[in-house]
Scaffold this motif. Sequence first.
Motif, PDB file in Angstrom:
ATOM      1  N   VAL A   1       2.010   1.639  -3.504  1.00 24.67           N
ATOM      2  CA  VAL A   1       0.919   2.113  -4.356  1.00 24.67           C
ATOM      3  C   VAL A   1       0.667   3.601  -4.114  1.00 24.67           C
ATOM      4  O   VAL A   1       0.496   4.386  -5.065  1.00 24.67           O
TER       5      VAL A   1
ATOM      6  N   TYR B   1      -3.624  -1.465  -8.466  1.00 22.36           N
ATOM      7  CA  TYR B   1      -4.201  -1.714  -7.142  1.00 22.36           C
ATOM      8  C   TYR B   1      -5.567  -2.347  -7.301  1.00 22.36           C
ATOM      9  O   TYR B   1      -6.538  -1.629  -7.446  1.00 22.36           O
ATOM     10  N   PRO B   2      -5.679  -3.667  -7.381  1.00 16.88           N
ATOM     11  CA  PRO B   2      -4.596  -4.660  -7.210  1.00 16.88           C
ATOM     12  C   PRO B   2      -3.697  -4.716  -8.444  1.00 16.88           C
ATOM     13  O   PRO B   2      -4.086  -4.252  -9.513  1.00 16.88           O
TER      14      PRO B   2
ATOM     15  N   GLU C   1       0.830  -1.210   0.000  1.00 18.74           N
ATOM     16  CA  GLU C   1       0.000   0.000   0.000  1.00 18.74           C
ATOM     17  C   GLU C   1       0.868   1.265   0.000  1.00 18.74           C
ATOM     18  O   GLU C   1       0.523   2.255  -0.648  1.00 18.74           O
TER      19      GLU C   1
ATOM     20  N   ILE D   1      -4.900   3.773 -10.782  1.00 15.97           N
ATOM     21  CA  ILE D   1      -5.028   2.596  -9.920  1.00 15.97           C
ATOM     22  C   ILE D   1      -5.326   1.337 -10.716  1.00 15.97           C
ATOM     23  O   ILE D   1      -5.098   0.228 -10.238  1.00 15.97           O
ATOM     24  N   LEU D   2      -5.794   1.487 -11.944  1.00 17.26           N
ATOM     25  CA  LEU D   2      -6.120   0.298 -12.758  1.00 17.26           C
ATOM     26  C   LEU D   2      -4.840  -0.450 -13.114  1.00 17.26           C
ATOM     27  O   LEU D   2      -3.908   0.137 -13.658  1.00 17.26           O
ATOM     28  N   GLY D   3      -4.819  -1.708 -12.769  1.00 19.05           N
ATOM     29  CA  GLY D   3      -3.638  -2.514 -13.029  1.00 19.05           C
ATOM     30  C   GLY D   3      -2.607  -2.425 -11.915  1.00 19.05           C
ATOM     31  O   GLY D   3      -1.709  -3.265 -11.801  1.00 19.05           O
TER      32      GLY D   3
ATOM     33  N   THR E   1      -2.787  -6.083 -11.194  1.00 22.57           N
ATOM     34  CA  THR E   1      -3.108  -7.039 -12.261  1.00 22.57           C
ATOM     35  C   THR E   1      -2.194  -6.857 -13.464  1.00 22.57           C
ATOM     36  O   THR E   1      -2.075  -7.756 -14.291  1.00 22.57           O
ATOM     37  N   ASP E   2      -1.542  -5.721 -13.571  1.00 22.12           N
ATOM     38  CA  ASP E   2      -0.522  -5.563 -14.621  1.00 22.12           C
ATOM     39  C   ASP E   2       0.787  -6.160 -14.137  1.00 22.12           C
ATOM     40  O   ASP E   2       1.215  -5.900 -13.000  1.00 22.12           O
TER      41      ASP E   2
END
Lengths: 237, 237, 237, 237, 237, 237
Positions: C203, C217-218, C200, C213-215, C220-221
């Motif tokens: 992030v 947090y979480p 965190e 935040i996309l990819g 996923t990228d």
Amino acid sequence: MLTDATREKLKHVSTATLATALFKRGLRRQYLQDVHPLRFKGDNMVGPAYTLRYMPAREDLNPISVFQDRAHPQRKAVEECPPGAVMVIDSRRDARAASAGSILVTRLMVRGCAGIVTDGGFRDSPEIADLALPSYHHRPSAPTNLTIHQAIDINVPIGCGDAPVFPGDIVVGDGEGVIVIPAHLADEIADEATEMTAFEDFVTEKVREGRSILGLYPPTDEQSKIDFADWRARTGR
Amino acid sequence: MLTDATREKLKHVSTATLATALFKRGLRRQYLQDVHPLRFKGDNMVGPAYTLRYMPAREDLNPISVFQDRAHPQRKAVEECPPGAVMVIDSRRDARAASAGSILVTRLMVRGCAGIVTDGGFRDSPEIADLALPSYHHRPSAPTNLTIHQAIDINVPIGCGDAPVFPGDIVVGDGEGVIVIPAHLADEIADEATEMTAFEDFVTEKVREGRSILGLYPPTDEQSKIDFADWRARTGR
Amino acid sequence: MLTDATREKLKHVSTATLATALFKRGLRRQYLQDVHPLRFKGDNMVGPAYTLRYMPAREDLNPISVFQDRAHPQRKAVEECPPGAVMVIDSRRDARAASAGSILVTRLMVRGCAGIVTDGGFRDSPEIADLALPSYHHRPSAPTNLTIHQAIDINVPIGCGDAPVFPGDIVVGDGEGVIVIPAHLADEIADEATEMTAFEDFVTEKVREGRSILGLYPPTDEQSKIDFADWRARTGR
Amino acid sequence: MLTDATREKLKHVSTATLATALFKRGLRRQYLQDVHPLRFKGDNMVGPAYTLRYMPAREDLNPISVFQDRAHPQRKAVEECPPGAVMVIDSRRDARAASAGSILVTRLMVRGCAGIVTDGGFRDSPEIADLALPSYHHRPSAPTNLTIHQAIDINVPIGCGDAPVFPGDIVVGDGEGVIVIPAHLADEIADEATEMTAFEDFVTEKVREGRSILGLYPPTDEQSKIDFADWRARTGR
Amino acid sequence: MLTDATREKLKHVSTATLATALFKRGLRRQYLQDVHPLRFKGDNMVGPAYTLRYMPAREDLNPISVFQDRAHPQRKAVEECPPGAVMVIDSRRDARAASAGSILVTRLMVRGCAGIVTDGGFRDSPEIADLALPSYHHRPSAPTNLTIHQAIDINVPIGCGDAPVFPGDIVVGDGEGVIVIPAHLADEIADEATEMTAFEDFVTEKVREGRSILGLYPPTDEQSKIDFADWRARTGR
Amino acid sequence: MLTDATREKLKHVSTATLATALFKRGLRRQYLQDVHPLRFKGDNMVGPAYTLRYMPAREDLNPISVFQDRAHPQRKAVEECPPGAVMVIDSRRDARAASAGSILVTRLMVRGCAGIVTDGGFRDSPEIADLALPSYHHRPSAPTNLTIHQAIDINVPIGCGDAPVFPGDIVVGDGEGVIVIPAHLADEIADEATEMTAFEDFVTEKVREGRSILGLYPPTDEQSKIDFADWRARTGR
């Protein structure tokens, strides 16, 4: 009648201590529930209660123009609350609209009143928090009081924060909240609370030094009484 | 459309004054109940509402893995809330779990949004309070939103703090709380509130000088109107 | 058993992060609802729960004289709560009277306890807020506990703020509120929360730098995972 | 003044229809919230309000012996409430103790009063439910009123169930609940509600026959108006 | 799709049994809190949910004239709710004004709908209680819905009584209350609940005959399983 | 010990009369708040309290399989509650899940217990209402108790409906609600309430005949006392 001596004593005791003194006399509901200081500035609020009663507003009786009436109870109360008195408003524990705003509270302050209390909320609460006048409410609330409240009676017995408040009862506020002392008990409660405060200060000192509360608080050990007598002699309290 | 002029005016009036202006138009429920600033920093929050609707979470639909979906409405909303807009979340007045946490609120701030409001609670509330972005909620709440909330709709009409909020309504927050101005009234309300604020500042000055509120607030005495005109001339307001 | 290592880890994670770690294990009600710090001083409260159960007070059993009994459960608890432990009081979420006052809380502090929590209220709350001991309650409440509470049981399983609390569960409080970790999970939750906190923090840094935040947090990228590995290497976390 | 004609009309309309008639005039809060019939017997309660105000009881002022005083406001009110009037009690929406019991309610009945309403609770509620007098409260409550209520004022404006009630306002109760009509509107509201009731009965008949509500309720289709005229002619209403 | 077989099964199981079957699958919040039958007539309400969402009413958008619009969502919903479906209204658990009245509910009945549910209140509740259509609400409420509610969305996911409700979920009501079964689980839950009901009927019979619940409920004694098998053979269930 | 004579007397007095008798002794909180009969059948419930304490359920400790344990406190309590006793459950005033269901309540009935009380809710409430056993709760609630409650203690002092309940206290329920008499006062309260009931029956008769309550209730007129003596002689009470 609130004497200067009693007012002075009540300036230096806590609502917690007063609550216990009242509890000993069978009075368990004198503390105002869910009523908080806007910003406590270190000095207790003390004064006789001057009350204002609100009822639910009927829309046709509460347009914004009602304030053009100089006899409107809310405005009248603000001009007539005696210097030294605490205005206590029965808002039926409903903070969905304001009980009053900063201009009225400023007027009370300038007029020498001792404080203002509602079991609803104030608007302009940041400005009110900045004023020298002690103020207590449940939570900030911007809508004008006309939205849900109609001022209907001045200086009648009311409820505030679920506590009974009679005009002339002595109202005390500290950093914790507000308590109401029945007028006829004010002197003796002030005396007793002053004594209790001395003892509590002694106990706090001893506890900070590492002593157990058993036998000390309450002082069931004879030694505790002796130590307290010494402490009083030494500290002059 | 929120013009720069209106935004600027709304920066300098209080939610209390706005509530009165709306009350005069028959709008009595635009103030968000039980919603408080995490820490007010002196500047009003002003912006059009961008809304997010939560429904009660069904456990099987809300494992922690849902956030791996880039289209999850909460995450999508955080990336799409327009700069200058205020995100308003309908949490059904339920603060038992968070509406959002500091990372998402930071992202909104970095993206240039104007603020965030929920009628539930935020997690990481001490960190959010430290951010430059204005934020308002009911109370701190550490549990992840999935515990009781499911984000379900973006930018639909919602309730927040018992007030109706339509996308594009103008949201204003100050040190007291948050109020919602219907979009089509924003300009006239901003104008009227600016006028009212000038008058209230004048009244406050006079009250501080010792004048009675009777005849002054409202200005039913002709002299009050004359004095106000003088004051405006003198102060340039 | 709360190890020193786990205690240290729990000093540096938030109740929000802990809530998520518990959520992943199906535990959704460990956060105490409506319980707030009196004044957070920057260090987490961490310790095993030592509990005290209150029931509604029957008037004849609760005169002020009960405290003369050294075996009174409230006083006994204050003397017996182990150093390092957190006293957790089940006040049935009722803050109309106090759960304890500053003298008892001071005694707990001097005895080396780790904190005190109630889902009711404390009296002398301004004094308690000043103490070094972490304290959490719902709201200030001046009346003595005898007014509505009777201390009845020590160190039994209780509810506090609608959360289940078993003696020995690990209680953690931060600037937001209080959460309870089942004893047998404390070590693994502390480990996991420490890992989560590192992520965190990473992030938050990236979001502040402007990343979506996309990819992230979480994460996923794939790149997010690589960046985090780099960050850990660089920061030594 | 409640005329016989208006009283009779109000006997045959519902609180729901009255609420709509009041809503059209901007009065939205005349229905008593959370107040229910003890047992509705088929006839509406109708009468002018005679009010009784309760405040929170102070223990020393409310021993059981207060009822030996013939001037005690609760007892006085029961003897002085005019025949045909409805006694409305402001119990501050607090049903933790009774507002009155079966003996007092029986006395009101024998004296020819039209009903009794409280936003608290009645004791002896099964006996009161059996009486011919219409009665409305929030929920049964066995403790004597002295436990938390003190009768303080007779026939002043009050709140009841969050509605404003002025002495002389017309109170109507049906199987659903209770509504208050401002005195000066009683005649016109009674007329309008009677007209509305005829139309609603017509609509209900048509809906039962299978007609859509669209165009019928409200009668935006011309044919609906024609059919209603026919129905009135045919049914003599 | 709700099959006839599943509908029939759900007619003969209780919401309590269904709640347990859902609990076993980790679904703990499907029962509508504080929602009660107006008058249960012996037959379960069963049907897929057709939802209606209310938001807080803004006064200028909700004059009585809005119902002249045939596209008003409340009226549209009443005409479009499919036969066999249950209309479920999200009233934000606010019963201060009605969710609907007897004319609309009669129309739903005539159109062949399976029931109506709100987490607010109905007006004309005595008339609605008399209808053959099953109906569930929190409490009677005479004011027109426009007073505080604005119908805003049809057939979107909603909350009702703090439970999540998706269009098409299967809604079951009995003499106790209302529960929502996720659509994809309806068949298996209906089967399992039917089995559970047979067992509970067997257990009830045995308990009435004097048998202990230990070993019987649940059937941890082998003999209990044998007896149940016998009972099923004998009763044909 | 509850004697047969006292039990018989308590069968014929109301909770309202008992509340007054307790009030005279300074006991103001013995009536259970918000607890109602499922269906009163004309006979008072009377018996010593046998208590069961619930705490908030932790999910991992409350799978459906816990009932396979014969020592589970809820099941154990149902088998061990003595004949003639009333089971009183502390559900923390939380009715979101059931306190018990019809099978367990049937078992209590068959075992000869005197009744069951919770300040939460029962599931299978229509079936429980049909049983001969007196039962009292807040509201129906279908979810299994495991959803939010964990049975943790048997026969310890508890709170129920905000009243203190000690094992062995005498519990009385009538058509209104439930009250708890401290064990040591049961005989004298039963005697006094029986006397009071005779007087109240006399007063009710006189009021029905048209007499004023002034001087009669309480009997401050000498004639009232004479009339009551006559009435007792005549009626043999």
